[in-house]
Design a protein around this motif. Structure first.
Motif, PDB file in Angstrom:
ATOM      1  N   PHE A   1       0.828  -1.204   0.000  1.00 44.20           N
ATOM      2  CA  PHE A   1       0.000   0.000   0.000  1.00 44.20           C
ATOM      3  C   PHE A   1       0.865   1.258   0.000  1.00 44.20           C
ATOM      4  O   PHE A   1       0.577   2.223  -0.716  1.00 44.20           O
ATOM      5  CB  PHE A   1      -0.960   0.029   1.193  1.00 44.20           C
ATOM      6  N   HIS A   2       1.921   1.245   0.779  1.00 43.52           N
ATOM      7  CA  HIS A   2       2.818   2.395   0.852  1.00 43.52           C
ATOM      8  C   HIS A   2       3.464   2.671  -0.514  1.00 43.52           C
ATOM      9  O   HIS A   2       3.561   3.827  -0.940  1.00 43.52           O
ATOM     10  CB  HIS A   2       3.889   2.145   1.909  1.00 43.52           C
TER      11      HIS A   2
ATOM     12  N   ASN B   1       0.710   3.956  -2.954  1.00 47.49           N
ATOM     13  CA  ASN B   1       0.319   5.316  -2.584  1.00 47.49           C
ATOM     14  C   ASN B   1       1.432   6.308  -2.924  1.00 47.49           C
ATOM     15  O   ASN B   1       1.153   7.449  -3.303  1.00 47.49           O
ATOM     16  CB  ASN B   1      -0.036   5.383  -1.104  1.00 47.49           C
TER      17      ASN B   1
ATOM     18  N   ARG C   1       1.004   7.139  -6.444  1.00 44.49           N
ATOM     19  CA  ARG C   1      -0.137   8.057  -6.572  1.00 44.49           C
ATOM     20  C   ARG C   1       0.278   9.485  -6.235  1.00 44.49           C
ATOM     21  O   ARG C   1      -0.058  10.431  -6.953  1.00 44.49           O
ATOM     22  CB  ARG C   1      -1.279   7.629  -5.662  1.00 44.49           C
ATOM     23  N   ILE C   2       1.036   9.658  -5.196  1.00 49.28           N
ATOM     24  CA  ILE C   2       1.463  10.998  -4.788  1.00 49.28           C
ATOM     25  C   ILE C   2       2.381  11.609  -5.839  1.00 49.28           C
ATOM     26  O   ILE C   2       2.295  12.801  -6.145  1.00 49.28           O
ATOM     27  CB  ILE C   2       2.118  10.951  -3.396  1.00 49.28           C
TER      28      ILE C   2
ATOM     29  N   HIS D   1      -7.251  13.171  -7.916  1.00 47.87           N
ATOM     30  CA  HIS D   1      -6.554  12.494  -6.815  1.00 47.87           C
ATOM     31  C   HIS D   1      -7.449  11.498  -6.087  1.00 47.87           C
ATOM     32  O   HIS D   1      -6.985  10.469  -5.617  1.00 47.87           O
ATOM     33  CB  HIS D   1      -5.933  13.502  -5.850  1.00 47.87           C
TER      34      HIS D   1
ATOM     35  N   PHE E   1      -6.781   7.491  -5.813  1.00 45.82           N
ATOM     36  CA  PHE E   1      -6.778   6.778  -4.540  1.00 45.82           C
ATOM     37  C   PHE E   1      -7.578   5.487  -4.644  1.00 45.82           C
ATOM     38  O   PHE E   1      -7.155   4.438  -4.145  1.00 45.82           O
ATOM     39  CB  PHE E   1      -7.337   7.665  -3.428  1.00 45.82           C
ATOM     40  N   TYR E   2      -8.729   5.540  -5.303  1.00 47.29           N
ATOM     41  CA  TYR E   2      -9.524   4.326  -5.468  1.00 47.29           C
ATOM     42  C   TYR E   2      -8.842   3.321  -6.396  1.00 47.29           C
ATOM     43  O   TYR E   2      -8.982   2.109  -6.217  1.00 47.29           O
ATOM     44  CB  TYR E   2     -10.934   4.667  -5.952  1.00 47.29           C
TER      45      TYR E   2
ATOM     46  N   VAL F   1      -5.592   2.965  -6.477  1.00 47.82           N
ATOM     47  CA  VAL F   1      -4.590   2.383  -5.572  1.00 47.82           C
ATOM     48  C   VAL F   1      -5.237   1.323  -4.686  1.00 47.82           C
ATOM     49  O   VAL F   1      -4.690   0.230  -4.506  1.00 47.82           O
ATOM     50  CB  VAL F   1      -3.912   3.479  -4.723  1.00 47.82           C
ATOM     51  N   LEU F   2      -6.417   1.621  -4.134  1.00 47.94           N
ATOM     52  CA  LEU F   2      -7.098   0.640  -3.289  1.00 47.94           C
ATOM     53  C   LEU F   2      -7.444  -0.625  -4.079  1.00 47.94           C
ATOM     54  O   LEU F   2      -7.289  -1.740  -3.572  1.00 47.94           O
ATOM     55  CB  LEU F   2      -8.366   1.239  -2.688  1.00 47.94           C
TER      56      LEU F   2
ATOM     57  N   TRP G   1      -4.241  -2.560  -4.793  1.00 48.99           N
ATOM     58  CA  TRP G   1      -3.765  -3.146  -3.537  1.00 48.99           C
ATOM     59  C   TRP G   1      -4.597  -4.371  -3.170  1.00 48.99           C
ATOM     60  O   TRP G   1      -4.049  -5.421  -2.813  1.00 48.99           O
ATOM     61  CB  TRP G   1      -3.819  -2.105  -2.419  1.00 48.99           C
TER      62      TRP G   1
END
Length: 75
Positions: free
Chosen positions: A25-26, A29, A32-33, A46, A50-51, A53-54, A57
């Motif tokens: 996850f790190h 994320n 993503r950043i 953004h 995030f979704y 990334v989720l 993951w």
């Protein structure tokens, strides 16, 4: 002595799943950043990123967890 080792190894195997979950996850994320910071339209999207990334993951963890548990418990 043998059963204590088996229990300890089993607990550590399950704890490794949590460790891998946090690291994956790190990493996702962080990507993503980077996209939000360096992509012109990243700030507008953004929440969607995030979704994404989720979702990635979750897919990676669903693929990893059974394989790891097979190795830990010898299934």
């Amino acid at each position: 002595m043998g059963s204590e080792m088996c229990i300890r190894d089993s607990l550590m195997g399950v704890a490794e799943i949590a460790l891998v979950a946090v690291i994956v996850f790190h990493a996702l994320n962080g990507i993503r950043i980077i996209l939000v910071d360096f992509w012109n339209i990243g700030t507008k999207h953004h929440v969607a990123l995030f979704y994404v990334v989720l979702g990635l993951w979750l897919a990676l963890m669903i693929a990893f967890t059974p394989r790891h548990l097979m190795n830990v418990f010898g299934w």
